[in-house]
Design a protein around this motif. Sequence first.
Motif, mmCIF file in Angstrom:
data_model
loop_
_atom_site.group_PDB
_atom_site.id
_atom_site.type_symbol
_atom_site.label_atom_id
_atom_site.label_comp_id
_atom_site.label_asym_id
_atom_site.label_seq_id
_atom_site.Cartn_x
_atom_site.Cartn_y
_atom_site.Cartn_z
ATOM 1 N N LEU A 160 0.832 -1.211 0.000
ATOM 2 C CA LEU A 160 0.000 0.000 0.000
ATOM 3 C C LEU A 160 0.863 1.255 0.000
ATOM 4 O O LEU A 160 0.636 2.196 0.759
ATOM 5 C CB LEU A 160 -0.918 0.017 1.246
ATOM 6 N N GLU A 161 1.872 1.274 -0.843
ATOM 7 C CA GLU A 161 2.846 2.373 -0.855
ATOM 8 C C GLU A 161 2.409 3.503 -1.778
ATOM 9 O O GLU A 161 1.763 3.279 -2.795
ATOM 10 C CB GLU A 161 4.210 1.822 -1.293
ATOM 11 N N ASP A 162 2.775 4.699 -1.390
ATOM 12 C CA ASP A 162 2.556 5.886 -2.197
ATOM 13 C C ASP A 162 3.397 5.801 -3.482
ATOM 14 O O ASP A 162 4.526 5.306 -3.456
ATOM 15 C CB ASP A 162 2.960 7.081 -1.323
ATOM 16 N N GLY A 163 2.826 6.283 -4.578
ATOM 17 C CA GLY A 163 3.477 6.158 -5.881
ATOM 18 C C GLY A 163 4.835 6.848 -5.975
ATOM 19 O O GLY A 163 5.780 6.304 -6.558
ATOM 20 N N ASP A 164 4.948 8.051 -5.389
ATOM 21 C CA ASP A 164 6.222 8.777 -5.454
ATOM 22 C C ASP A 164 7.343 8.003 -4.757
ATOM 23 O O ASP A 164 8.452 7.908 -5.260
ATOM 24 C CB ASP A 164 6.109 10.152 -4.766
ATOM 25 N N ILE A 179 2.455 -4.606 -2.715
ATOM 26 C CA ILE A 179 1.111 -5.187 -2.602
ATOM 27 C C ILE A 179 0.125 -4.041 -2.786
ATOM 28 O O ILE A 179 0.161 -3.067 -2.032
ATOM 29 C CB ILE A 179 0.881 -5.855 -1.228
ATOM 30 N N ASP A 180 -0.733 -4.123 -3.801
ATOM 31 C CA ASP A 180 -1.675 -3.046 -4.091
ATOM 32 C C ASP A 180 -2.810 -3.603 -4.943
ATOM 33 O O ASP A 180 -2.564 -4.225 -5.980
ATOM 34 C CB ASP A 180 -0.951 -1.914 -4.838
ATOM 35 N N LEU A 181 -4.041 -3.374 -4.531
ATOM 36 C CA LEU A 181 -5.195 -3.913 -5.247
ATOM 37 C C LEU A 181 -5.471 -3.212 -6.566
ATOM 38 O O LEU A 181 -6.222 -3.730 -7.392
ATOM 39 C CB LEU A 181 -6.436 -3.843 -4.350
ATOM 40 N N LEU A 184 -3.338 -0.392 -11.782
ATOM 41 C CA LEU A 184 -2.980 0.798 -12.553
ATOM 42 C C LEU A 184 -2.282 1.855 -11.708
ATOM 43 O O LEU A 184 -1.779 2.850 -12.230
ATOM 44 C CB LEU A 184 -4.234 1.405 -13.191
ATOM 45 N N SER A 185 -2.242 1.654 -10.411
ATOM 46 C CA SER A 185 -1.577 2.602 -9.528
ATOM 47 C C SER A 185 -0.070 2.576 -9.826
ATOM 48 O O SER A 185 0.477 1.559 -10.252
ATOM 49 C CB SER A 185 -1.851 2.207 -8.077
ATOM 50 N N ARG A 186 0.598 3.716 -9.592
ATOM 51 C CA ARG A 186 2.023 3.790 -9.954
ATOM 52 C C ARG A 186 2.885 2.794 -9.190
ATOM 53 O O ARG A 186 3.869 2.288 -9.715
ATOM 54 C CB ARG A 186 2.546 5.206 -9.709
ATOM 55 N N SER A 187 2.514 2.535 -7.932
ATOM 56 C CA SER A 187 3.357 1.650 -7.112
ATOM 57 C C SER A 187 3.511 0.247 -7.727
ATOM 58 O O SER A 187 4.634 -0.204 -7.943
ATOM 59 C CB SER A 187 2.827 1.560 -5.684
ATOM 60 N N PRO A 188 2.409 -0.451 -8.035
ATOM 61 C CA PRO A 188 2.584 -1.744 -8.707
ATOM 62 C C PRO A 188 3.210 -1.608 -10.091
ATOM 63 O O PRO A 188 3.923 -2.508 -10.542
ATOM 64 C CB PRO A 188 1.159 -2.311 -8.791
HETATM 65 MG MG MG Z 1 -0.902 3.989 -5.257
#
Ligand code: MG
Length: 246
Positions: A160-164, A179-181, A184-188
């Motif tokens: 659940l990390e912030d993209g930056d 780990i991110d559901l 499309l989020s930047r982290s994954p």
């Molecule tokens: Mg994210």
Amino acid sequence: EEEIPEDHPRYQDLLTRHRIEAGVEKGITHLQGMHAEGRGSAFDYLLGEETIPSADDAERAAAAHLLLADHPVLSINGNVAALVPGEMVELAEATGADLEVNLFNRTPERIDAIVDHLREHGADEVKGLEADAHIPNLDHERSKVDADGIYEADVVLVPLEDGDRAEALDEMGKTEIVIDLNPLSRSPQVADVPIVDNIIRAVPNVTDHALELAGADEADLRTIVANFDRERALEDAEERIRSGEL
Ligand code: MG
Ligand code: ATP
């Protein structure tokens, strides 16, 4: 948690929400963590609230990476601490990883509360209090990490990390497991191993894989790592979400 009947069709989701609320009340989770939880919950619904096969592959690859690492570190934020404190301690034990508290909205009080909470759940040493090093290319508060923790880690698990911050850790050349559901989020998107699964299911499953792989040869672990296809994992998750087949 007793109030939620286990046969409720959305049992896991309600339990998750309840744990975040309890985390906010206990001072370990920031109010913004509730919004992150809401976003996660929507994606989990679309994924059918189950670990899809490509996520299980990612969880196995994550276990292999952690076992191969010289210095693996598991990063803990307020949502992670509220949702899976004991499970993170067990994963650290199974893989020889360090635990480090790393907050987006950093206050000494919240760090102390999370360290105490992890100790209540069996943690021995918890890093994150020194904050004597900085991740390059991030603003000052967001960049703080322990010099002998995340800063020098070769493999980091950042749920659940912030993209930056995920991007900045990637630029440091670390092997990054996210780990991110939301695929499309930047982290994954920047992760070496994107795990698109609910952290509640993902962490115990990474631990199970690690326990099963504990006696494996280094060559076998390297094969698991090499065979994992990150693009495919992201595409599979997105396809599942778009298919609308629940
Ligand atoms: Mg994210
Ligand atoms: P950014 O693009 O900067 O990463 P974001 O919209 O992804 O922004 P964040 O608060 O940075 O928001 O990240 C929270 C992420 O964690 C979301 O992608 C959300 O889907 C995911 N998430 C929330 N709860 C869970 C959970 N229980 N398990 C796994 N992932 C979760």
